[in-house]
Design an enzyme around this catalytic site. Structure first.
Site, PDB file in Angstrom:
ATOM      1  N   ASP A  47      -2.795   1.224  10.402  1.00 35.40           N
ATOM      2  CA  ASP A  47      -4.084   2.414  10.782  1.00 35.40           C
ATOM      3  C   ASP A  47      -4.451   1.497  12.312  1.00 35.40           C
ATOM      4  O   ASP A  47      -5.166   2.699  12.802  1.00 35.40           O
ATOM      5  CB  ASP A  47      -5.522   1.303  10.035  1.00 35.40           C
ATOM      6  N   CYS A  76       1.050  -0.668   0.261  1.00 33.28           N
ATOM      7  CA  CYS A  76       0.046   0.205   0.013  1.00 33.28           C
ATOM      8  C   CYS A  76       0.554   1.523   0.256  1.00 33.28           C
ATOM      9  O   CYS A  76       2.325   1.368  -0.456  1.00 33.28           O
ATOM     10  CB  CYS A  76      -1.085  -0.152   1.720  1.00 33.28           C
TER      11      CYS A  76
END
Ligand code: RUB
Length: 303
Positions: free
Chosen positions: A194, A125
């Site tokens: 996250d 990512c």
């Protein structure tokens, strides 16, 4: 100015990445406070609560957003006037944003110290924290190779390879399903976060768990690069919701029969047993020690 434009930019991923969304939300609250003109304290508090909700509803998985907002509003309930509350929010926000950037630089230094000449790194990512670790090591003169996954369906890997290429890093883009094919050569995996739970489990971009499982089978260490505000406070444990996004993000312009269902979760959970260490601004932490760190930073009850 209210926080709606920021919340909407977070929702549509114009602003994305756990660190950036936390800083953007904090800054939106600060601008709201700065522009507020009334003098009734209760009315101000009600508006702040409404703004807080709007921001927290914009993306559900990253605890960075919750922590960024909470740290920006810390102590506000004890203020005795609108002016005092506004100053508090503005001061907290600038403190949070400043410490967040400092944490990213500290992590870059610490993470870079783990990289050696000849390493083959895999990243997934687009984590600004992980990218900073890699570019820092490169700027120190270390020579290594990096594989970056495309990260379907959004393709954040394209951002990563562009950023790394601009810094002169030897970078190769791969499709997500090529991870097993390159893992034999890979020596270290660096990803962002996250949310990290007090048990040391990681929520990050969909596919992270798959990468970590393959890495573990082949004995390759997974390092998570994360500022401590990505740690879930102990009092919120088990409170992580995995965001599901529109199926259009998966199929794009393709046409499918009406009875095909599409499932598009955009984050997943990697169990702590697959993680070698979590690199934070407080140092390199064993996933087993995250609970202690969470308690030290956030305490055991919400303010
Ligand atoms: C981004 C992603 C990143 C983390 C950490 O997902 O999963 O790895 O957010 O990023 P999305 P950072 O693109 O859906 O927001 O290190 O920049 O905070």
């Amino acid at each position: 100015m209210d926080v709606f434009p920021t919340a909407s930019a977070i929702k549509t991923m114009e602003i994305r990445g756990a660190g950036r969304i936390a800083r953007a939300a904090s800054s939106a609250l600060s601008m709201f406070a700065e522009g507020y003109e009334g003098s009734d304290l209760q009315e101000f508090m009600d508006r702040v609560e409404e703004q807080r909700r709007i921001l927290l509803d914009s993306r559900p998985t990253a605890v960075s957003l919750y922590n960024g907002v909470s740290l920006t509003l810390k102590g506000v309930k004890r203020c005795r006037s609108v002016e005092e509350a506004k100053e508090k929010i503005i001061g907290n926000s600038s403190g949070f944003i400043d410490s967040s950037f400092k944490a990213v630089s500290k992590i870059a230094e610490t993470g870079a110290s783990l990289i050696r000449d000849g390493d083959v790194i895999l990243t997934h990512c687009n984590s600004s924290t992980a990218v900073n670790v890699i570019t820092k090591a490169h700027s120190e003169g270390k020579r290594f190779k990096v594989y970056a996954t495309e990260s379907r369906p959004w393709g954040q890997g394209f951002i990563t390879v562009t950023e790394l290429a601009k810094s002169g890093v030897d970078i190769t883009l791969i499709i997500d399903s090529a991870v097993t094919s390159v893992m034999g050569q890979v020596t270290k995996i660096f990803v962002g976060a996250d949310t990290i739970t007090p048990r040391g489990d990681l929520y990050n971009k969909i596919g992270t768990a798959q990468i970590a499982t393959v890495a573990s089978t082949m004995g390759k260490p997974v390092y998570v690069c994360a500022e401590t505000y990505k740690i879930l406070p102990t009092y919120r444990d088990s409170d992580v919701r995995i965001e599901e996004r529109d199926c259009k993000e998966v199929i794009g312009e393709r046409k499918l029969p009406d009875n095909v269902k599409i499932f598009n979760p955009v984050f997943d959970r990697t169990e702590s047993k697959y993680i070698r260490s979590i690199i934070t601004e407080e140092g390199i932490i064993d996933p087993k020690d995250i609970e202690k760190l969470s308690l030290r930073i956030f305490g055991n009850k919400e303010e």
